[in-house]
Design a protein around this motif. Sequence first.
Motif, PDB file in Angstrom:
ATOM      1  N   ARG A   1       0.879  -1.168   0.000  1.00 43.89           N
ATOM      2  CA  ARG A   1       0.000   0.000   0.000  1.00 43.89           C
ATOM      3  C   ARG A   1       0.917   1.218   0.000  1.00 43.89           C
ATOM      4  N   ILE A   2       0.828   2.013  -1.062  1.00 43.01           N
ATOM      5  CA  ILE A   2       1.745   3.127  -1.270  1.00 43.01           C
ATOM      6  C   ILE A   2       0.980   4.438  -1.161  1.00 43.01           C
ATOM      7  N   GLN A   3       1.552   5.363  -0.397  1.00 45.20           N
ATOM      8  CA  GLN A   3       0.929   6.669  -0.187  1.00 45.20           C
ATOM      9  C   GLN A   3       1.697   7.746  -0.942  1.00 45.20           C
ATOM     10  N   CYS A   4       0.960   8.561  -1.691  1.00 49.43           N
ATOM     11  CA  CYS A   4       1.538   9.707  -2.388  1.00 49.43           C
ATOM     12  C   CYS A   4       1.342  10.949  -1.505  1.00 49.43           C
ATOM     13  N   ALA A   5       2.114  11.987  -1.775  1.00 45.16           N
ATOM     14  CA  ALA A   5       1.976  13.228  -1.020  1.00 45.16           C
ATOM     15  C   ALA A   5       0.617  13.883  -1.287  1.00 45.16           C
ATOM     16  N   SER A   6       0.085  13.662  -2.496  1.00 44.62           N
ATOM     17  CA  SER A   6      -1.213  14.241  -2.851  1.00 44.62           C
ATOM     18  C   SER A   6      -1.867  13.364  -3.917  1.00 44.62           C
ATOM     19  N   THR A   7      -3.149  13.587  -4.157  1.00 42.60           N
ATOM     20  CA  THR A   7      -3.827  12.812  -5.202  1.00 42.60           C
ATOM     21  C   THR A   7      -3.281  13.170  -6.582  1.00 42.60           C
ATOM     22  N   GLU A   8      -2.817  14.416  -6.771  1.00 44.89           N
ATOM     23  CA  GLU A   8      -2.237  14.826  -8.050  1.00 44.89           C
ATOM     24  C   GLU A   8      -0.950  14.051  -8.335  1.00 44.89           C
ATOM     25  N   GLU A   9      -0.155  13.813  -7.301  1.00 47.10           N
ATOM     26  CA  GLU A   9       1.112  13.094  -7.466  1.00 47.10           C
ATOM     27  C   GLU A   9       0.873  11.636  -7.863  1.00 47.10           C
ATOM     28  N   LYS A  10      -0.273  11.125  -7.533  1.00 46.63           N
ATOM     29  CA  LYS A  10      -0.617   9.738  -7.828  1.00 46.63           C
ATOM     30  C   LYS A  10      -0.644   9.500  -9.334  1.00 46.63           C
ATOM     31  N   PHE A  11      -0.995  10.508 -10.078  1.00 51.98           N
ATOM     32  CA  PHE A  11      -1.094  10.357 -11.524  1.00 51.98           C
ATOM     33  C   PHE A  11       0.097  10.966 -12.164  1.00 51.98           C
TER      34      PHE A  11
END
Length: 166
Positions: A156-166
Amino acid sequence: RRVHGPVQRCCKYPLLVREILRHTGEDDPDCAPLQRAFAAISEALDRVNEHKRALEFYQEALELVRQIVGLPEDLPLEQFVHEKRFVRHGTLVKHSQDGGKVEERTFVMLNNVLLWTKDRNRRFCKRVWMRDIEVGDDADPAFFRLTAADSGKTYRIQCASTEEKF
């Protein structure tokens, strides 16, 4: 440094031909050859720019991979990076499945392999071939799930923001 001069001059040729075309009538016998010259020069410059971008990506990927400590010997560095295309890198947070362990990891993604490292010293942690990874969404929009087919483990990987996820 010597290469910059000729390359910079090449960038001026389409401008020059376009300016000549602006002052050349459509019925002028030189118009069609000038249009073909403009198209050929523009195409050549596009190829030069593509090669330049590829070289910059290669150099960036090589530098990132060189910083990884303890990379397995079956990953010959220059050949490994040369045959791959650098896609992206960054620091993400890996959560254990039970939610107990939270660790910051640096990821380097090439077109067909994902590498990640432990701690700030960038010690090699894992290599997963992209063909063996399944990526899925998580209930939390700032997270995603990575499942490695070789081990069957899901991360389970967490990005700093939802924008960074893409």
